[in-house]
Design a protein around this motif. Sequence first.
Motif, mmCIF file in Angstrom:
data_model
loop_
_atom_site.group_PDB
_atom_site.id
_atom_site.type_symbol
_atom_site.label_atom_id
_atom_site.label_comp_id
_atom_site.label_asym_id
_atom_site.label_seq_id
_atom_site.Cartn_x
_atom_site.Cartn_y
_atom_site.Cartn_z
ATOM 1 N N UNK A 1 -4.745 2.280 -1.559
ATOM 2 C CA UNK A 1 -4.387 1.749 -2.863
ATOM 3 C C UNK A 1 -2.921 1.369 -2.861
ATOM 4 N N UNK A 2 -2.501 0.674 -3.879
ATOM 5 C CA UNK A 2 -1.126 0.190 -3.981
ATOM 6 C C UNK A 2 -0.227 1.235 -4.648
ATOM 7 N N UNK A 3 1.085 1.030 -4.494
ATOM 8 C CA UNK A 3 2.052 1.868 -5.191
ATOM 9 C C UNK A 3 1.830 1.739 -6.695
ATOM 10 N N UNK A 4 2.145 2.797 -7.428
ATOM 11 C CA UNK A 4 2.048 2.782 -8.892
ATOM 12 C C UNK A 4 3.449 2.979 -9.455
ATOM 13 N N UNK B 1 0.825 -1.212 0.000
ATOM 14 C CA UNK B 1 0.000 0.000 0.000
ATOM 15 C C UNK B 1 0.861 1.264 0.000
ATOM 16 N N UNK B 2 0.318 2.321 -0.603
ATOM 17 C CA UNK B 2 1.023 3.594 -0.729
ATOM 18 C C UNK B 2 0.399 4.631 0.214
ATOM 19 N N UNK B 3 1.247 5.274 1.005
ATOM 20 C CA UNK B 3 0.749 6.274 1.968
ATOM 21 C C UNK B 3 0.369 7.593 1.307
ATOM 22 N N UNK B 4 0.712 7.794 0.031
ATOM 23 C CA UNK B 4 0.311 9.006 -0.699
ATOM 24 C C UNK B 4 -0.612 8.683 -1.862
ATOM 25 N N UNK B 5 -1.314 7.575 -1.798
ATOM 26 C CA UNK B 5 -2.216 7.185 -2.885
ATOM 27 C C UNK B 5 -3.313 8.244 -3.032
ATOM 28 N N UNK B 6 -3.725 8.563 -4.277
ATOM 29 C CA UNK B 6 -4.756 9.593 -4.491
ATOM 30 C C UNK B 6 -6.092 9.297 -3.803
#
Length: 83
Positions: A34-37, A23-28
């Motif tokens: 959401x997951x990292x992109x 998971x991404x801590x700055x996901x939109x």
Amino acid sequence: MPDCFCEYCGTKNSSIAGLVANPCFRHPNGSNKGKHKLYEGSTKSQYYCKYCGTSDPNISGLTNNPCYRHPNGANKGKHAPAL
């Protein structure tokens, strides 16, 4: 294979699978919603926001701040690195 970076937060991983599995801590959609992109651009000495042109030497620094020209409205989203 070169390091892989997240487009949203700049997190670095040695593999694409390892990066996009977490998971991404700055996901939109919100922190850890959401997951990292994968950032598909090349490694650069400066990264520029695709909306306003602001620059930073790393993706993490660039995506840490709100963008005044973000498509969702002024300061309603973070800077996004241009490819």
